[in-house]
Design a protein around this motif. Structure first.
Motif, PDB file in Angstrom:
ATOM      1  N   GLY A  93       0.831  -1.197   0.000  1.00 39.70           N
ATOM      2  CA  GLY A  93       0.000   0.000   0.000  1.00 39.70           C
ATOM      3  C   GLY A  93       0.858   1.235   0.000  1.00 39.70           C
ATOM      4  N   LYS A  94       0.189   2.352   0.059  1.00 38.94           N
ATOM      5  CA  LYS A  94       0.910   3.612   0.044  1.00 38.94           C
ATOM      6  C   LYS A  94       1.415   3.934   1.445  1.00 38.94           C
ATOM      7  N   PRO A  95       2.683   4.321   1.530  1.00 38.20           N
ATOM      8  CA  PRO A  95       3.189   4.712   2.834  1.00 38.20           C
ATOM      9  C   PRO A  95       2.636   6.071   3.242  1.00 38.20           C
ATOM     10  N   LYS A  96       2.405   6.207   4.519  1.00 37.01           N
ATOM     11  CA  LYS A  96       2.014   7.511   5.041  1.00 37.01           C
ATOM     12  C   LYS A  96       3.177   8.071   5.836  1.00 37.01           C
ATOM     13  N   VAL A  97       3.151   9.352   6.013  1.00 34.77           N
ATOM     14  CA  VAL A  97       4.256  10.013   6.674  1.00 34.77           C
ATOM     15  C   VAL A  97       3.744  10.831   7.847  1.00 34.77           C
ATOM     16  N   ALA A  98       4.445  10.745   8.939  1.00 33.62           N
ATOM     17  CA  ALA A  98       4.163  11.612  10.077  1.00 33.62           C
ATOM     18  C   ALA A  98       5.400  12.479  10.313  1.00 33.62           C
ATOM     19  N   ILE A  99       5.164  13.731  10.623  1.00 28.66           N
ATOM     20  CA  ILE A  99       6.268  14.660  10.817  1.00 28.66           C
ATOM     21  C   ILE A  99       6.185  15.247  12.217  1.00 28.66           C
ATOM     22  N   CYS A 100       7.314  15.264  12.891  1.00 30.51           N
ATOM     23  CA  CYS A 100       7.353  15.876  14.214  1.00 30.51           C
ATOM     24  C   CYS A 100       7.535  17.390  14.055  1.00 30.51           C
TER      25      CYS A 100
END
Ligand SMILES: [Zn+2]
Length: 66
Positions: free
Chosen positions: A41-48
């Motif tokens: 699937g598509k990776p998701k990104v979290a940003i601090c």
């Protein structure tokens, strides 16, 4: 809610990776020697927002063989 591995700040989730200069995203897959690669699937990104750490994750792990 996803916390930063470095500083435990709450991360901004649901960001996505895009290829610069194109509208394409990227897809993660498990390499299979016999058949086509199996899409996870598509990776998701979290940003601090505090220390700029970027964390890549998938929401759906049902395609992983475990
Ligand atoms: Zn952080």
């Amino acid at each position: 809610m996803r916390k930063c591995a470095r500083c435990q700040t709450e991360m901004v989730e649901n960001c996505s990776i895009k290829v610069e200069g194109a509208g394409y995203g990227v897809v993660m897959a498990i390499d299979d020697k016999h058949l086509f690669s199996k899409r996870i699937g598509k990776p998701k990104v979290a940003i601090c927002p505090d220390c700029c750490e970027v964390s890549i994750y998938v929401e759906n792990v049902k395609n992983l063989d475990r």
